[in-house]
Write an enzyme that holds these catalytic residues in place. Structure first.
Site, PDB file in Angstrom:
ATOM      1  N   LEU A 231      20.176  20.328  99.072  1.00 27.87           N
ATOM      2  CA  LEU A 231      21.601  20.157  99.344  1.00 27.87           C
ATOM      3  C   LEU A 231      22.368  21.444  99.103  1.00 27.87           C
ATOM      4  O   LEU A 231      22.177  22.107  98.089  1.00 27.87           O
ATOM      5  CB  LEU A 231      22.149  19.081  98.402  1.00 27.87           C
TER       6      LEU A 231
ATOM      7  N   ARG B 199      30.557   6.564 100.912  1.00 28.88           N
ATOM      8  CA  ARG B 199      30.983   7.040  99.597  1.00 28.88           C
ATOM      9  C   ARG B 199      31.685   8.385  99.729  1.00 28.88           C
ATOM     10  O   ARG B 199      31.236   9.246 100.479  1.00 28.88           O
ATOM     11  CB  ARG B 199      29.771   7.218  98.684  1.00 28.88           C
TER      12      ARG B 199
ATOM     13  N   HIS C 249      24.466  13.546 104.406  1.00 30.22           N
ATOM     14  CA  HIS C 249      25.328  14.639 103.958  1.00 30.22           C
ATOM     15  C   HIS C 249      25.247  15.719 105.033  1.00 30.22           C
ATOM     16  O   HIS C 249      24.152  16.010 105.520  1.00 30.22           O
ATOM     17  CB  HIS C 249      24.801  15.165 102.615  1.00 30.22           C
TER      18      HIS C 249
ATOM     19  N   GLY D  44      15.264   3.020  83.686  1.00 32.19           N
ATOM     20  CA  GLY D  44      15.900   4.214  84.231  1.00 32.19           C
ATOM     21  C   GLY D  44      16.576   5.021  83.138  1.00 32.19           C
ATOM     22  O   GLY D  44      17.356   4.481  82.344  1.00 32.19           O
ATOM     23  N   GLY D  45      16.249   6.314  83.099  1.00 28.87           N
ATOM     24  CA  GLY D  45      16.820   7.202  82.077  1.00 28.87           C
ATOM     25  C   GLY D  45      17.707   8.264  82.703  1.00 28.87           C
ATOM     26  O   GLY D  45      17.854   9.357  82.149  1.00 28.87           O
TER      27      GLY D  45
ATOM     28  N   GLU E   5      28.947  20.061  98.717  1.00 29.61           N
ATOM     29  CA  GLU E   5      30.251  19.994  99.367  1.00 29.61           C
ATOM     30  C   GLU E   5      31.241  20.956  98.713  1.00 29.61           C
ATOM     31  O   GLU E   5      32.222  21.380  99.335  1.00 29.61           O
ATOM     32  CB  GLU E   5      30.749  18.552  99.204  1.00 29.61           C
TER      33      GLU E   5
ATOM     34  N   GLN F 181      23.993   7.123 103.546  1.00 32.30           N
ATOM     35  CA  GLN F 181      24.820   8.308 103.776  1.00 32.30           C
ATOM     36  C   GLN F 181      24.013   9.549 104.145  1.00 32.30           C
ATOM     37  O   GLN F 181      23.079   9.919 103.429  1.00 32.30           O
ATOM     38  CB  GLN F 181      25.621   8.633 102.515  1.00 32.30           C
TER      39      GLN F 181
ATOM     40  N   SER G 193      11.460   4.906  81.608  1.00 31.82           N
ATOM     41  CA  SER G 193      11.745   5.827  82.719  1.00 31.82           C
ATOM     42  C   SER G 193      10.460   6.433  83.263  1.00 31.82           C
ATOM     43  O   SER G 193       9.612   6.894  82.495  1.00 31.82           O
ATOM     44  CB  SER G 193      12.671   6.942  82.225  1.00 31.82           C
TER      45      SER G 193
ATOM     46  N   ALA H 273      23.146   6.642  84.728  1.00 34.94           N
ATOM     47  CA  ALA H 273      23.548   5.245  84.530  1.00 34.94           C
ATOM     48  C   ALA H 273      22.773   4.620  83.368  1.00 34.94           C
ATOM     49  O   ALA H 273      23.347   3.912  82.528  1.00 34.94           O
ATOM     50  CB  ALA H 273      23.327   4.446  85.808  1.00 34.94           C
TER      51      ALA H 273
ATOM     52  N   PHE I 232      37.464  17.826  97.325  1.00 33.43           N
ATOM     53  CA  PHE I 232      36.214  17.243  97.817  1.00 33.43           C
ATOM     54  C   PHE I 232      36.522  16.426  99.055  1.00 33.43           C
ATOM     55  O   PHE I 232      37.654  15.949  99.217  1.00 33.43           O
ATOM     56  CB  PHE I 232      35.550  16.375  96.732  1.00 33.43           C
TER      57      PHE I 232
ATOM     58  N   HIS J 256      21.264  11.392 101.989  1.00 37.11           N
ATOM     59  CA  HIS J 256      21.717  11.834 100.675  1.00 37.11           C
ATOM     60  C   HIS J 256      21.926  10.709  99.675  1.00 37.11           C
ATOM     61  O   HIS J 256      21.599  10.844  98.497  1.00 37.11           O
ATOM     62  CB  HIS J 256      23.034  12.590 100.871  1.00 37.11           C
TER      63      HIS J 256
ATOM     64  N   SER K 105      15.618  13.138  85.720  1.00 34.19           N
ATOM     65  CA  SER K 105      16.182  12.148  86.648  1.00 34.19           C
ATOM     66  C   SER K 105      17.059  12.863  87.673  1.00 34.19           C
ATOM     67  O   SER K 105      17.562  13.954  87.411  1.00 34.19           O
ATOM     68  CB  SER K 105      17.037  11.138  85.880  1.00 34.19           C
ATOM     69  N   HIS K 106      17.299  12.197  88.801  1.00 34.77           N
ATOM     70  CA  HIS K 106      17.999  12.893  89.890  1.00 34.77           C
ATOM     71  C   HIS K 106      19.423  13.306  89.529  1.00 34.77           C
ATOM     72  O   HIS K 106      19.939  14.282  90.080  1.00 34.77           O
ATOM     73  CB  HIS K 106      18.001  12.028  91.160  1.00 34.77           C
TER      74      HIS K 106
ATOM     75  N   ARG L 169      31.996  12.548 104.757  1.00 33.54           N
ATOM     76  CA  ARG L 169      30.633  12.903 105.169  1.00 33.54           C
ATOM     77  C   ARG L 169      30.169  12.185 106.423  1.00 33.54           C
ATOM     78  O   ARG L 169      29.438  12.759 107.229  1.00 33.54           O
ATOM     79  CB  ARG L 169      29.678  12.589 104.013  1.00 33.54           C
TER      80      ARG L 169
HETATM   81  C1  LIG Z   1      21.133  16.855  95.257  1.00 38.68           C
HETATM   82  C2  LIG Z   1      22.179  15.849  94.873  1.00 38.68           C
HETATM   83  C3  LIG Z   1      23.443  16.256  94.519  1.00 38.68           C
HETATM   84  C4  LIG Z   1      24.414  15.314  94.179  1.00 38.68           C
HETATM   85  N1  LIG Z   1      25.660  15.750  93.825  1.00 38.68           N
HETATM   86  C5  LIG Z   1      26.591  14.858  93.424  1.00 38.68           C
HETATM   87  C6  LIG Z   1      27.873  15.304  92.976  1.00 38.68           C
HETATM   88  O1  LIG Z   1      28.169  16.497  92.907  1.00 38.68           O
HETATM   89  N2  LIG Z   1      28.765  14.343  92.583  1.00 38.68           N
HETATM   90  C7  LIG Z   1      28.486  13.018  92.625  1.00 38.68           C
HETATM   91  O2  LIG Z   1      29.340  12.209  92.259  1.00 38.68           O
HETATM   92  N3  LIG Z   1      27.270  12.578  93.036  1.00 38.68           N
HETATM   93  C8  LIG Z   1      26.323  13.470  93.423  1.00 38.68           C
HETATM   94  N4  LIG Z   1      25.099  13.020  93.840  1.00 38.68           N
HETATM   95  C9  LIG Z   1      24.770  11.597  93.712  1.00 38.68           C
HETATM   96  C10 LIG Z   1      24.475  11.270  92.252  1.00 38.68           C
HETATM   97  O3  LIG Z   1      23.915  12.377  91.618  1.00 38.68           O
HETATM   98  C11 LIG Z   1      23.514  10.092  92.107  1.00 38.68           C
HETATM   99  O4  LIG Z   1      23.950   9.007  92.875  1.00 38.68           O
HETATM  100  C12 LIG Z   1      23.429   9.651  90.656  1.00 38.68           C
HETATM  101  O5  LIG Z   1      23.155  10.743  89.818  1.00 38.68           O
HETATM  102  C13 LIG Z   1      22.395   8.573  90.459  1.00 38.68           C
HETATM  103  O6  LIG Z   1      22.274   8.328  89.082  1.00 38.68           O
HETATM  104  P1  LIG Z   1      21.437   7.083  88.525  1.00 38.68           P
HETATM  105  O7  LIG Z   1      21.514   7.120  87.051  1.00 38.68           O
HETATM  106  O8  LIG Z   1      21.869   5.876  89.241  1.00 38.68           O
HETATM  107  O9  LIG Z   1      19.954   7.393  89.022  1.00 38.68           O
HETATM  108  P2  LIG Z   1      18.972   8.640  88.743  1.00 38.68           P
HETATM  109  O10 LIG Z   1      19.639   9.782  88.092  1.00 38.68           O
HETATM  110  O11 LIG Z   1      18.284   8.866  90.042  1.00 38.68           O
HETATM  111  O12 LIG Z   1      17.956   8.056  87.690  1.00 38.68           O
HETATM  112  C14 LIG Z   1      17.037   7.046  88.023  1.00 38.68           C
HETATM  113  C15 LIG Z   1      16.160   6.774  86.827  1.00 38.68           C
HETATM  114  O13 LIG Z   1      15.354   5.645  87.105  1.00 38.68           O
HETATM  115  C16 LIG Z   1      14.033   5.891  86.696  1.00 38.68           C
HETATM  116  N5  LIG Z   1      13.142   5.059  87.513  1.00 38.68           N
HETATM  117  C17 LIG Z   1      13.153   4.886  88.858  1.00 38.68           C
HETATM  118  N6  LIG Z   1      12.177   4.022  89.221  1.00 38.68           N
HETATM  119  C18 LIG Z   1      11.544   3.642  88.081  1.00 38.68           C
HETATM  120  C19 LIG Z   1      10.463   2.774  87.797  1.00 38.68           C
HETATM  121  N7  LIG Z   1       9.801   2.128  88.755  1.00 38.68           N
HETATM  122  N8  LIG Z   1      10.088   2.639  86.506  1.00 38.68           N
HETATM  123  C20 LIG Z   1      10.715   3.307  85.510  1.00 38.68           C
HETATM  124  N9  LIG Z   1      11.746   4.137  85.741  1.00 38.68           N
HETATM  125  C21 LIG Z   1      12.158   4.289  86.999  1.00 38.68           C
HETATM  126  C22 LIG Z   1      13.834   7.386  86.878  1.00 38.68           C
HETATM  127  O14 LIG Z   1      12.813   7.846  86.036  1.00 38.68           O
HETATM  128  C23 LIG Z   1      15.217   7.913  86.471  1.00 38.68           C
HETATM  129  O15 LIG Z   1      15.261   8.101  85.078  1.00 38.68           O
HETATM  130  C24 LIG Z   1      24.115  13.935  94.190  1.00 38.68           C
HETATM  131  C25 LIG Z   1      22.841  13.524  94.537  1.00 38.68           C
HETATM  132  C26 LIG Z   1      21.894  14.457  94.916  1.00 38.68           C
HETATM  133  C27 LIG Z   1      20.543  13.969  95.355  1.00 38.68           C
END
Ligand SMILES: Cc1cc2nc3c(=O)[nH]c(=O)nc-3n(C[C@H](O)[C@H](O)[C@H](O)COP(=O)(O)OP(=O)(O)OC[C@H]3O[C@@H](n4cnc5c(N)ncnc54)[C@H](O)[C@@H]3O)c2cc1C
Length: 580
Positions: A242, A388, A232, A11-12, A245, A230, A36, A15, A116, A353, A43-44, A285
């Protein structure tokens, strides 16, 4: 082929990159691979708009942030994790500032904060309404400065390698070529994000298919609190995009079909001439999404071709506030809904969400199998419990990404080699993937049909409100879908960017994740936070002040057991919003 690193991070996103930097900072001699399935900046995390919570000024305290988080979680979070989280969240956001994150400022130069939902003080740091973009960019550019971080961009991880109860690497496939590689490691950190795509209508990007949850579950690690999903309250009705908020934080109102601020009927406060932090639209939420369902039942929502909606009204904020504080909201509404929030009402409805549950970890990201760590949305530490609070997730992935990275570095430095059995496992997985690629349809089953049925099953059976009947039915349907999945065939048997093969692998994982959600929801006979059972409408601390842990059994079924919640300083109490 085989490659070897001290640590592999899957994952890139936020986190994963934070964990990679933490490894490099802890011990520069350690080699790190970040695998990744998309280019890291896609990433999201990039799409987070609203902001990241941490105390900013002298009018706020760690204890208040902790209390809001605990009560927001409906007392299901672990309070030791929350107590670690709140001070480190602040330290991480400051660190990000030093690495170049352009936090929005007040006129005097201090960090700007916004309100928030469920946070009783203004403590959400933001970079306009593109916080995730700036946060991820800052992490990405910082990670680039460490030459020992090797990236496998657009590589899909298909399994974890486990030898004698210890995780020793992964198998991954390069999407451009179909090349399959065994990557051995002394420790693996899973940072694959959430699983919103298990449901039909979600803010989550297409890539959020819960792969890491399925990878860990299949490897023998337990998943925790999977029933807490969750919704939203404000997604655009057709796309699920989205509307952050932050729009309500800046003073937006939710109106039903009569133009009435209906939240005043749901113990979330009374209308105020100016927005108050304890009031109405700034409720948590889960409560806001549940209020929508009650409005629907009372016939006070508006029917559209994309389902029932209510309106979000920003018009009274004026163009200047919208353009400076919420420019992205205006852009999204104009581009995807063809309406201008400066002059028009925004149609919205609740949308899946975020996943509160995930891979069970301790406060250092350790995931119950030696050598396995997890952080970010894929993990469940848990600071989020049953619900959350918005803006706690970005600091969570920083705090616990860093902790997981450091713990993995220490584990790897202690030196654990991998055996020849691991390489043999890698070869087995390669053969399995070759068989997947050669799949021909027996009986005409299609990936898209099964995925759609799974998503609808989840919405109908395990949505905002559930009961024993709807969940049992969902469990039966998922079992049938799993059988039908065995007969799915591929049309594309090439190795170059075979997105159909990836969709099949993702669907197989999503079916596992969906089953864990339904089984945990069925067993939890109470209502708490985002898990609302109409047949058990009250919270039951006697039986369920506990995390559910689900473990995969050899026959593929899941076994649920319970783990007590850690309470340090805040005994369970009623969640009260909207009162002074
Ligand atoms: C539209 C939206 C708005 C949001 N706004 C907020 C906000 O304002 N404040 C807040 O606190 N939170 C917010 N959130 C929640 C928050 O953004 C996410 O929970 C958080 O960014 C997740 O980060 P992550 O690093 O865990 O995962 P991600 O950023 O989702 O990254 C996952 C990574 O895993 C990799 N991956 C997945 N599966 C595989 C696989 N099989 N093989 C290799 N790589 C893989 C992907 O390529 C990616 O790099 C929001 C979420 C969304 C959807």
């Amino acid at each position: 082929m085989a490659a070897s690193y001290d640590i592999v991070i899957v994952g890139g996103g936020g986190a994963g990159l934070r964990a990679a930097i933490a490894v490099a900072e802890t011990d520069p001699r350690l080699s790190v691979a970040v695998v990744s399935k998309v280019y890291p900046m896609r990433s999201h995390t990039v799409s987070a708009e609203g902001g990241a919570a941490a105390i900013a000024g002298p009018d706020d305290t760690f204890d208040e942030h902790a209390y809001d988080t605990v009560s927001g979680s409906d007392w299901l979070c672990d309070q030791d994790a929350v107590e670690v989280f709140v001070p480190e969240a602040r330290a991480e956001l400051l660190r990000l500032e030093h690495w170049g994150c352009p936090w929005s400022r007040q006129p005097g130069g201090r960090i700007a904060v916004r309100a928030f939902g469920g946070m009783r003080k203004k403590r959400t740091w933001f970079a306009a309404d593109k916080t995730g973009f700036h946060l991820l960019h800052t992490l990405f550019q910082t990670a680039l400065s460490y030459s020992d971080i090797v990236r496998y961009d657009e590589w899909f991880t298909t399994s974890l390698l486990v030898d004698d109860g210890r995780v020793c690497g992964v198998v991954a496939m390069e999407l451009a070529t179909g090349r399959i590689e065994t990557i051995t490691a002394r420790a693996v950190v899973v940072c694959t994000g959430g699983c919103g795509r298990v449901y039909p209508f979600t803010t989550n990007a297409n890539i959020k298919t819960g792969d890491g949850m399925a990878l860990a579950y299949r490897a023998g690690a337990p998943l925790k609190d999977m029933e807490f999903v969750q919704y939203h309250p404000t997604g655009l009705p057709f796309t699920g995009i989205l509307i952050t908020e932050a729009a309500r934080a800046e003073g937006g109102w939710l109106l039903n079909k009569d133009g009435y601020r209906y939240l005043q009927d749901y113990e979330l406060g009374k209308p105020e001439p100016t927005p108050k932090l304890r009031c109405m639209e700034l409720g948590p939420r889960d409560r806001l999404s549940q209020a929508f369902v009650h409005e629907l039942d009372k016939g006070r929502t508006i029917d559209t071709s994309h389902g029932p909606i209510v309106h979000l009204d920003l018009r009274h904020l004026g163009a200047e506030v919208i353009d400076t504080k919420l420019p992205f909201v205006r852009e999204l509404c104009l581009q995807y809904q063809h309406i201008d929030p400066v002059r028009e009402l925004i149609p919205v409805r609740p949308v899946i969400h975020y996943m509160m549950g995930g891979v069970h970890t301790d406060i250092n990201g350790a995931a119950g199998l030696a050598g396995l760590y997890a952080a970010g949305e894929v993990a469940c530490v848990s600071i989020n419990g049953a619900n959350r609070l918005g803006s706690n997730s970005l600091p969570e992935l920083l705090v616990f990404g860093a902790r997981a990275g450091r713990a993995a570095a220490e584990f790897a430095a202690a030196g654990h080699g991998s055996s020849s059995a691991v390489l043999a496992q890698g070869r087995d997985e390669q053969r399995r993937l070759e068989r997947e690629l050669a799949r021909h349809s027996e009986g005409g089953e299609r990936i898209a049909d099964i995925r759609l049925e799974m998503q609808e099953t989840m919405e109908n059976g395990a949505g905002i409100y559930r009961d024993g009947g709807s969940l049992s039915k969902a469990a039966d349907t998922l079992r049938q879908l799993r059988e039908r999945f065995g007969a799915v065939g591929l049309d594309d048997h090439s190795r170059t960017f075979n997105t159909e093969l990836v969709a099949a692998l993702e669907l197989s994982g999503m079916l596992d994740v969906a089953e864990t959600i339904v089984h945990c929801a069925l067993r939890r006979e109470e209502s708490r936070g985002a898990h609302q059972r109409t047949d058990f409408p009250a919270r039951d601390d006697e039986r369920f002040l506990a995390h559910s842990l689900i473990r995969r059994q050899p026959d593929g079924s899941g076994r649920v057991e319970y783990l007590p919640v850690t309470i340090t300083r805040w005994p369970p109490a009623e969640r009260v919003y909207g009162k002074d």
